[in-house]
Design an enzyme around this catalytic site. Structure first.
Site, PDB file in Angstrom:
ATOM      1  N   HIS A   1     -65.857 118.106  21.725  1.00 35.74           N
ATOM      2  CA  HIS A   1     -65.044 119.138  21.078  1.00 35.74           C
ATOM      3  C   HIS A   1     -63.838 119.531  21.936  1.00 35.74           C
ATOM      4  O   HIS A   1     -62.879 120.094  21.428  1.00 35.74           O
ATOM      5  CB  HIS A   1     -65.923 120.364  20.818  1.00 35.74           C
TER       6      HIS A   1
ATOM      7  N   ASP B   1     -60.381 117.032  18.045  1.00 34.22           N
ATOM      8  CA  ASP B   1     -61.416 116.029  17.797  1.00 34.22           C
ATOM      9  C   ASP B   1     -61.608 115.873  16.294  1.00 34.22           C
ATOM     10  O   ASP B   1     -61.289 116.776  15.522  1.00 34.22           O
ATOM     11  CB  ASP B   1     -62.732 116.454  18.454  1.00 34.22           C
TER      12      ASP B   1
ATOM     13  N   ASN C   1     -63.201 123.884  12.441  1.00 40.26           N
ATOM     14  CA  ASN C   1     -63.013 125.333  12.493  1.00 40.26           C
ATOM     15  C   ASN C   1     -61.769 125.761  13.266  1.00 40.26           C
ATOM     16  O   ASN C   1     -61.165 126.782  12.946  1.00 40.26           O
ATOM     17  CB  ASN C   1     -64.255 126.016  13.063  1.00 40.26           C
TER      18      ASN C   1
ATOM     19  N   ASN D   1     -62.969 128.585  17.280  1.00 37.03           N
ATOM     20  CA  ASN D   1     -62.885 129.201  15.959  1.00 37.03           C
ATOM     21  C   ASN D   1     -61.811 130.274  15.854  1.00 37.03           C
ATOM     22  O   ASN D   1     -61.551 130.778  14.767  1.00 37.03           O
ATOM     23  CB  ASN D   1     -64.237 129.812  15.569  1.00 37.03           C
TER      24      ASN D   1
END
Length: 187
Positions: free
Chosen positions: A20, A91, A112, A66
């Site tokens: 991530h 990613d 997100n 997020n």
């Protein structure tokens, strides 16, 4: 001309080597030859470099993934950078590992970080460089996969893929989005 180059990731040592955090990793790799390029500033780590007469404002948001939109919006406004000069590196589980794809706009694709940027900017019309991390996870294990560390096999080729990400960044700031996509997508 100024450009905002945003690498998405999560802050903290716990996430450094996770899939991530490829956006952070790409920016660190791009700046690897510059001694101590990062400065802690509002909403993130910032590095400013000159490249062929352009100013590249590199951002690693200090917000968690997020809430990335808050940091992107802050630096876009502060540096007076138009949305067409923003590139977000993220990613993507929809692409096989190492596949790189640049797009000029689009949906969040379930990501997100992109979702929050789109909501905060009220627009999906910004460039993004998607770094394929694959989807080698079983049903319901997506979060564990993207927050998991790279496999030994992936580590063998990741540096070469990040070198190509550098070409995308340089191209975006010099020859423009369309020519960069023509030159580097599918490489």
């Amino acid at each position: 001309m100024k450009y905002l180059i945003v690498g998405l990731g999560n802050p903290g040592a716990k996430y450094e080597e996770t899939r991530h955090n490829i956006g952070f990793k790409v920016l660190d790799h791009f700046l690897k030859d510059i001694e101590d390029p990062w400065a802690v500033d509002k909403q993130g780590m910032i590095a400013k470099i000159k490249f062929k007469g352009r100013t590249l404002v590199m951002l690693k948001p200090s917000t968690f993934m997020n809430l990335s939109g808050k940091a992107v919006n802050y630096w876009m406004v502060k540096e007076k950078i138009p949305i067409e000069n923003i590139l977000v590196i993220t990613d993507d589980i929809a692409l096989p590992f190492g596949k790189l794809r640049m797009k000029g706009k689009g949906s969040d694709g379930g990501h997100n970080g992109l979702k929050d940027i789109i909501a905060t900017l009220n627009s999906a019309n910004f460039a993004r460089l998607r770094f394929g991390v694959g989807n080698e996870f079983s049903k319901g294990r997506q979060v564990d996969y993207v927050l998991g560390e790279w496999s030994d096999e992936e580590r063998k080729t990741i540096e070469e893929r990040m070198d190509i990400c550098g070409e995308f960044i340089k191209g975006f700031a010099t020859i423009g989005l369309q020519q960069t996509m023509n030159n580097w997508n599918n490489k």
